[in-house]
Design a protein around this motif. Structure first.
Motif, PDB file in Angstrom:
ATOM      1  N   GLU A   1       0.859  -1.285   0.106  1.00  0.00           N
ATOM      2  CA  GLU A   1      -0.078  -0.236  -0.133  1.00  0.00           C
ATOM      3  C   GLU A   1       0.712   1.211  -0.001  1.00  0.00           C
ATOM      4  OE1 GLU A   1      -2.401  -0.400   3.445  1.00  0.00           O
ATOM      5  OE2 GLU A   1      -3.760  -1.880   2.400  1.00  0.00           O
ATOM      6  N   LEU A   2       1.841   1.217   0.814  1.00  0.00           N
ATOM      7  CA  LEU A   2       2.745   2.516   0.984  1.00  0.00           C
ATOM      8  C   LEU A   2       3.453   2.644  -0.600  1.00  0.00           C
ATOM      9  CD1 LEU A   2       4.141   4.399   2.902  1.00  0.00           C
ATOM     10  CD2 LEU A   2       5.823   2.765   3.244  1.00  0.00           C
ATOM     11  N   ILE A   3       3.950   1.473  -1.092  1.00  0.00           N
ATOM     12  CA  ILE A   3       4.578   1.864  -2.457  1.00  0.00           C
ATOM     13  C   ILE A   3       3.401   2.148  -3.360  1.00  0.00           C
ATOM     14  CG2 ILE A   3       5.707   0.502  -4.409  1.00  0.00           C
ATOM     15  CD1 ILE A   3       6.883  -1.380  -2.145  1.00  0.00           C
ATOM     16  N   THR A   4       2.253   1.762  -3.476  1.00  0.00           N
ATOM     17  CA  THR A   4       1.174   2.241  -4.357  1.00  0.00           C
ATOM     18  C   THR A   4       1.015   3.658  -4.136  1.00  0.00           C
ATOM     19  OG1 THR A   4       0.290  -0.156  -4.438  1.00  0.00           O
ATOM     20  CG2 THR A   4      -1.150   1.743  -5.118  1.00  0.00           C
ATOM     21  N   GLU A   5       1.180   4.045  -3.090  1.00  0.00           N
ATOM     22  CA  GLU A   5       0.835   5.714  -2.595  1.00  0.00           C
ATOM     23  C   GLU A   5       2.111   6.336  -3.139  1.00  0.00           C
ATOM     24  OE1 GLU A   5      -1.013   9.118  -1.183  1.00  0.00           O
ATOM     25  OE2 GLU A   5      -1.849   7.093  -1.902  1.00  0.00           O
ATOM     26  N   PHE A   6       3.192   5.908  -3.004  1.00  0.00           N
ATOM     27  CA  PHE A   6       4.487   6.633  -3.517  1.00  0.00           C
ATOM     28  C   PHE A   6       4.290   6.514  -5.019  1.00  0.00           C
ATOM     29  CE2 PHE A   6       7.455   5.837   0.511  1.00  0.00           C
ATOM     30  CZ  PHE A   6       7.353   7.248   0.458  1.00  0.00           C
TER      31      PHE A   6
ATOM     32  N   VAL B   1      -2.501  25.276  -9.466  1.00  0.00           N
ATOM     33  CA  VAL B   1      -1.174  24.151  -9.429  1.00  0.00           C
ATOM     34  C   VAL B   1      -0.552  24.327  -8.357  1.00  0.00           C
ATOM     35  CG1 VAL B   1       0.923  24.188 -10.917  1.00  0.00           C
ATOM     36  CG2 VAL B   1      -1.179  24.525 -12.351  1.00  0.00           C
ATOM     37  N   LEU B   2      -0.316  25.546  -7.673  1.00  0.00           N
ATOM     38  CA  LEU B   2       0.347  25.720  -6.570  1.00  0.00           C
ATOM     39  C   LEU B   2      -0.547  24.998  -5.547  1.00  0.00           C
ATOM     40  CD1 LEU B   2       1.350  29.493  -6.632  1.00  0.00           C
ATOM     41  CD2 LEU B   2       2.649  27.342  -6.978  1.00  0.00           C
ATOM     42  N   VAL B   3      -1.981  24.882  -5.251  1.00  0.00           N
ATOM     43  CA  VAL B   3      -2.738  24.215  -4.409  1.00  0.00           C
ATOM     44  C   VAL B   3      -2.155  22.780  -4.450  1.00  0.00           C
ATOM     45  CG1 VAL B   3      -4.845  23.533  -3.886  1.00  0.00           C
ATOM     46  CG2 VAL B   3      -4.289  25.806  -3.926  1.00  0.00           C
ATOM     47  N   ALA B   4      -2.198  22.314  -5.779  1.00  0.00           N
ATOM     48  CA  ALA B   4      -1.871  20.764  -6.232  1.00  0.00           C
ATOM     49  C   ALA B   4      -0.549  20.425  -5.780  1.00  0.00           C
ATOM     50  CB  ALA B   4      -2.086  20.497  -7.479  1.00  0.00           C
ATOM     51  N   VAL B   5       0.536  21.446  -5.790  1.00  0.00           N
ATOM     52  CA  VAL B   5       1.886  21.304  -5.226  1.00  0.00           C
ATOM     53  C   VAL B   5       1.798  20.926  -3.816  1.00  0.00           C
ATOM     54  CG1 VAL B   5       4.030  22.126  -4.828  1.00  0.00           C
ATOM     55  CG2 VAL B   5       2.890  22.325  -7.330  1.00  0.00           C
ATOM     56  N   GLU B   6       1.104  21.982  -3.206  1.00  0.00           N
ATOM     57  CA  GLU B   6       0.701  21.775  -1.550  1.00  0.00           C
ATOM     58  C   GLU B   6       0.036  20.430  -1.191  1.00  0.00           C
ATOM     59  OE1 GLU B   6      -1.481  24.444   1.644  1.00  0.00           O
ATOM     60  OE2 GLU B   6      -0.416  25.840   0.004  1.00  0.00           O
ATOM     61  N   SER B   7      -0.878  19.996  -1.972  1.00  0.00           N
ATOM     62  CA  SER B   7      -1.260  19.071  -1.568  1.00  0.00           C
ATOM     63  C   SER B   7      -0.466  17.603  -1.544  1.00  0.00           C
ATOM     64  CB  SER B   7      -2.623  18.727  -2.551  1.00  0.00           C
ATOM     65  OG  SER B   7      -3.313  17.311  -2.189  1.00  0.00           O
ATOM     66  N   ALA B   8       0.431  17.624  -3.043  1.00  0.00           N
ATOM     67  CA  ALA B   8       1.383  16.325  -2.957  1.00  0.00           C
ATOM     68  C   ALA B   8       2.280  16.631  -1.960  1.00  0.00           C
ATOM     69  CB  ALA B   8       1.760  16.568  -4.414  1.00  0.00           C
ATOM     70  N   VAL B   9       2.910  17.739  -1.514  1.00  0.00           N
ATOM     71  CA  VAL B   9       3.851  17.662  -0.352  1.00  0.00           C
ATOM     72  C   VAL B   9       3.050  17.238   0.885  1.00  0.00           C
ATOM     73  CG1 VAL B   9       5.190  19.301   1.058  1.00  0.00           C
ATOM     74  CG2 VAL B   9       5.085  19.601  -1.435  1.00  0.00           C
ATOM     75  N   ARG B  10       1.821  17.608   1.021  1.00  0.00           N
ATOM     76  CA  ARG B  10       1.111  16.857   2.609  1.00  0.00           C
ATOM     77  C   ARG B  10       1.289  15.494   2.253  1.00  0.00           C
ATOM     78  NH1 ARG B  10      -2.001  21.613   1.802  1.00  0.00           N
ATOM     79  NH2 ARG B  10      -3.701  20.265   0.944  1.00  0.00           N
ATOM     80  N   ARG B  11       0.908  15.183   1.024  1.00  0.00           N
ATOM     81  CA  ARG B  11       0.552  13.606   0.778  1.00  0.00           C
ATOM     82  C   ARG B  11       2.335  12.925   1.212  1.00  0.00           C
ATOM     83  NH1 ARG B  11      -2.081  11.926  -4.499  1.00  0.00           N
ATOM     84  NH2 ARG B  11      -1.598  10.030  -4.149  1.00  0.00           N
ATOM     85  N   ILE B  12       3.076  13.191   0.555  1.00  0.00           N
ATOM     86  CA  ILE B  12       4.602  12.912   0.850  1.00  0.00           C
ATOM     87  C   ILE B  12       4.870  12.875   2.470  1.00  0.00           C
ATOM     88  CG2 ILE B  12       7.214  13.255   0.523  1.00  0.00           C
ATOM     89  CD1 ILE B  12       6.023  14.194  -2.502  1.00  0.00           C
ATOM     90  N   ASP B  13       4.525  14.042   2.815  1.00  0.00           N
ATOM     91  CA  ASP B  13       4.745  14.167   4.405  1.00  0.00           C
ATOM     92  C   ASP B  13       4.177  12.802   5.026  1.00  0.00           C
ATOM     93  OD1 ASP B  13       6.428  16.169   4.119  1.00  0.00           O
ATOM     94  OD2 ASP B  13       5.025  17.636   4.648  1.00  0.00           O
ATOM     95  N   ALA B  14       2.957  12.890   4.665  1.00  0.00           N
ATOM     96  CA  ALA B  14       2.259  11.831   5.392  1.00  0.00           C
ATOM     97  C   ALA B  14       2.600  10.363   5.350  1.00  0.00           C
ATOM     98  CB  ALA B  14       0.635  11.830   4.931  1.00  0.00           C
ATOM     99  N   ILE B  15       3.223   9.983   4.064  1.00  0.00           N
ATOM    100  CA  ILE B  15       3.999   8.816   3.666  1.00  0.00           C
ATOM    101  C   ILE B  15       5.013   8.547   4.447  1.00  0.00           C
ATOM    102  CG2 ILE B  15       5.005   7.378   1.799  1.00  0.00           C
ATOM    103  CD1 ILE B  15       2.952   8.670   0.087  1.00  0.00           C
ATOM    104  N   VAL B  16       5.915   9.823   4.761  1.00  0.00           N
ATOM    105  CA  VAL B  16       7.170   9.670   5.346  1.00  0.00           C
ATOM    106  C   VAL B  16       6.952   9.354   6.750  1.00  0.00           C
ATOM    107  CG1 VAL B  16       9.039  11.100   6.060  1.00  0.00           C
ATOM    108  CG2 VAL B  16       8.406  11.012   3.757  1.00  0.00           C
ATOM    109  N   ASP B  17       6.035  10.056   7.174  1.00  0.00           N
ATOM    110  CA  ASP B  17       5.307  10.090   8.790  1.00  0.00           C
ATOM    111  C   ASP B  17       5.084   8.428   9.168  1.00  0.00           C
ATOM    112  OD1 ASP B  17       6.054  12.515   9.629  1.00  0.00           O
ATOM    113  OD2 ASP B  17       3.939  13.245   9.352  1.00  0.00           O
ATOM    114  N   MET B  18       4.408   7.592   7.841  1.00  0.00           N
ATOM    115  CA  MET B  18       4.268   6.353   8.284  1.00  0.00           C
ATOM    116  C   MET B  18       5.240   5.509   8.120  1.00  0.00           C
ATOM    117  SD  MET B  18       0.734   5.809   6.062  1.00  0.00           S
ATOM    118  CE  MET B  18       1.131   5.896   4.506  1.00  0.00           C
ATOM    119  N   VAL B  19       6.061   6.045   7.368  1.00  0.00           N
ATOM    120  CA  VAL B  19       7.425   4.857   7.434  1.00  0.00           C
ATOM    121  C   VAL B  19       8.216   5.190   8.782  1.00  0.00           C
ATOM    122  CG1 VAL B  19       9.798   4.853   6.147  1.00  0.00           C
ATOM    123  CG2 VAL B  19       7.770   5.008   4.635  1.00  0.00           C
ATOM    124  N   LEU B  20       8.428   6.461   9.195  1.00  0.00           N
ATOM    125  CA  LEU B  20       9.052   6.570  10.144  1.00  0.00           C
ATOM    126  C   LEU B  20       8.521   6.015  11.438  1.00  0.00           C
ATOM    127  CD1 LEU B  20      10.135  10.344   9.848  1.00  0.00           C
ATOM    128  CD2 LEU B  20      11.603   8.423   9.592  1.00  0.00           C
TER     129      LEU B  20
END
Length: 99
Positions: free
Chosen positions: A39-44, A78-97
């Motif tokens: 699931e994590l890889i799919t989200e990445f 586009v800037l909102v989409a960038v911000e959203s993607a960064v939040r998704r990445i942060d959430a994934i990194v938090d899950m990994v940690l």
């Protein structure tokens, strides 16, 4: 499996060997870890696709602005989409940690 191995920077054989070693260490929780990893890889991969699309749009906006044009109307979207993607990445990194 090949995609997951490539994404982790491993050969398929190495990836499968690592998965087998991990499973043998704790057989009871191995299935849950494997499903969670999948699931994590799919989200990445989903975030990566999203960032490519947004990156293309961001490059077009930068090109327009650098050529002396005003910012296109879709700039805020586009800037909102960038911000959203960064939040998704942060959430994934938090899950990994946490794991």
């Amino acid at each position: 499996m090949t995609t997951a191995a490539r994404a982790s920077g491993m050969t398929l054989a190495g990836f499968l060997a690592q998965a087998a070693v991990e499973a043998s260490r704790d057989a009871e929780s191995a299935e849950g870890r494997i499903v969670g990893d999948r699931e994590l890889i799919t989200e990445f991969f989903a975030v990566r696709r999203n960032l490519r699309q947004v990156g293309n749009n961001l490059n077009q906006i930068a090109k327009a602005i650098n050529s002396g044009s005003e910012a296109p109307p879709q700039t805020d979207t586009v800037l909102v989409a960038v911000e959203s993607a960064v939040r998704r990445i942060d959430a994934i990194v938090d899950m990994v940690l946490r794991s």
